[in-house]
Design an enzyme around this catalytic site. Structure first.
Site, PDB file in Angstrom:
ATOM      1  N   ASN A   1       0.871  -1.178   0.000  1.00  0.00           N
ATOM      2  CA  ASN A   1       0.000   0.000   0.000  1.00  0.00           C
ATOM      3  C   ASN A   1       0.908   1.229   0.000  1.00  0.00           C
ATOM      4  O   ASN A   1       1.486   1.570   1.024  1.00  0.00           O
ATOM      5  CB  ASN A   1      -0.895  -0.035   1.246  1.00  0.00           C
TER       6      ASN A   1
ATOM      7  N   LYS B   1       0.135   4.262  -0.244  1.00  0.00           N
ATOM      8  CA  LYS B   1      -0.487   5.439   0.387  1.00  0.00           C
ATOM      9  C   LYS B   1      -0.218   6.686  -0.463  1.00  0.00           C
ATOM     10  O   LYS B   1      -0.183   6.597  -1.696  1.00  0.00           O
ATOM     11  CB  LYS B   1      -0.011   5.577   1.836  1.00  0.00           C
TER      12      LYS B   1
ATOM     13  N   HIS C   1      -9.679   1.031   5.186  1.00  0.00           N
ATOM     14  CA  HIS C   1      -8.370   1.209   5.817  1.00  0.00           C
ATOM     15  C   HIS C   1      -8.520   2.150   7.018  1.00  0.00           C
ATOM     16  O   HIS C   1      -9.304   3.096   6.968  1.00  0.00           O
ATOM     17  CB  HIS C   1      -7.369   1.787   4.793  1.00  0.00           C
TER      18      HIS C   1
ATOM     19  N   GLU D   1      -6.855   4.518   8.062  1.00  0.00           N
ATOM     20  CA  GLU D   1      -6.632   5.942   7.759  1.00  0.00           C
ATOM     21  C   GLU D   1      -7.882   6.552   7.122  1.00  0.00           C
ATOM     22  O   GLU D   1      -8.186   7.717   7.331  1.00  0.00           O
ATOM     23  CB  GLU D   1      -5.390   6.087   6.858  1.00  0.00           C
TER      24      GLU D   1
ATOM     25  N   GLU E   1      -5.054  -5.062  10.610  1.00  0.00           N
ATOM     26  CA  GLU E   1      -4.037  -4.028  10.783  1.00  0.00           C
ATOM     27  C   GLU E   1      -4.288  -3.292  12.095  1.00  0.00           C
ATOM     28  O   GLU E   1      -5.097  -2.355  12.136  1.00  0.00           O
ATOM     29  CB  GLU E   1      -4.090  -3.021   9.630  1.00  0.00           C
TER      30      GLU E   1
ATOM     31  N   GLY F   1       2.740   2.238  10.838  1.00  0.00           N
ATOM     32  CA  GLY F   1       3.675   3.359  10.705  1.00  0.00           C
ATOM     33  C   GLY F   1       4.395   3.720  11.991  1.00  0.00           C
ATOM     34  O   GLY F   1       5.024   4.766  12.089  1.00  0.00           O
TER      35      GLY F   1
ATOM     36  N   SER G   1       3.654  -2.232  10.250  1.00  0.00           N
ATOM     37  CA  SER G   1       5.109  -2.283  10.411  1.00  0.00           C
ATOM     38  C   SER G   1       5.717  -3.633  10.001  1.00  0.00           C
ATOM     39  O   SER G   1       6.679  -4.104  10.627  1.00  0.00           O
ATOM     40  CB  SER G   1       5.524  -1.901  11.834  1.00  0.00           C
TER      41      SER G   1
END
Ligand code: 13P
Length: 251
Positions: A9, A11, A95, A97, A167, A173, A212
């Site tokens: 991904n 992003k 996702h 985010e 996730e 991250g 990660s």
């Protein structure tokens, strides 16, 4: 046997030049990997370029989002047929985010999930708990709510041929990865939740881990029985790291 899937991904990252360089390196690096499907999810604007660069290669494309609408007054959105035009196979849905910053609720994610399937793409439903939810011991409760949104609206058949990515938000991250045992326990829970409705669909569904993932931890994660590959963010922008992660999935 479930085939491992490793999806990168990207992003909101890259330039035309860096995307070209990354794709060329990936084509050279993953060509010999037999048993893993490798996918990249570029920003929408680079999908046409990546599509031409990947012609004839085994790497497939995913999108980072998709509108559930077909056409109309939906500024900034991209539809299933548009993604079909460029041979996109997967679409990330829900996702964290997008849940956190763009109001993607469980219900909206569920509706998109089904729209993705209607257009012949494969949804990758992202689920996972925040740090606060994790610390309160509510991991399974959150994941159950996110999965059940699809089950309640559309039934277990919606998961047939789909992918789920666990996730944990606290691992995205941050450099903090769930331990293989922690991740396995959630993956087992997710598969069990689907199995309560349909054991065959549960045994077929690929459940990816994201948060990660890097070359150094990929093998330990992927060797867990219910971890069928990875959804990789930061490390997917580095060709050597991403190739090493794909190799680790090729067990
Ligand atoms: P990182 O691998 O950068 O933690 O991101 C994971 C992710 O969000 C993939 O969708």
């Amino acid at each position: 046997m479930r085939q491992p899937l490793v999806a990168g991904n990207w992003k909101l990252n890259g330039t035309l030049a860096s995307v070209r360089e990354l794709v060329e390196s990936l084509k050279a690096g993953v060509g010999a990997i037999e048993n893993v499907e490798v996918a990249v999810c570029p920003p929408f604007v680079y999908i046409p370029e990546v599509s031409s660069l990947l012609a004839g290669s085994k790497i497939v494309m995913g999108s980072q989002n998709m509108s559930r609408h077909l056409a109309g007054a939906y500024t900034g959105e991209v539809s299933g047929p548009m993604l079909n035009d460029f041979g996109v196979k997967y679409a990330l849905i829900g996702h964290s985010e997008r849940r956190a910053s763009y109001g993607e609720t469980d219900e909206k994610a569920a509706r998109k999930f089904v729209a993705v399937k209607e257009h012949g793409l494969v949804p990758i439903l992202c689920v996972g708990e925040t740090l606060v939810e994790h610390e309160r011991g509510n991991t399974f409760g959150v994941v159950k709510r996110q999965i059940d949104a699809v089950l309640d609206f559309f039934g277990v058949e919606a998961f047939d041929g789909a992918v789920i990515a666990y996730e944990p938000v606290w691992a995205i991250g941050t450099g903090k990865t769930a331990t293989p045992e922690q991740a396995q326990s959630v993956h087992e829970y997710i598969r069990g939740r689907i199995a309560r409705c349909d054991e065959e669909i549960a045994s077929r569904i690929q459940i990816l881990y994201g948060g990660s993932v890097k070359a150094a931890n990929a093998e330990a994660l992927f060797s867990q029985p219910d971890i069928d590959g990875g959804l990789v963010g930061g490390a997917s922008l580095d060709a050597d790291e991403f190739i090493a992660i794909c190799v680790a999935a090729n067990q």
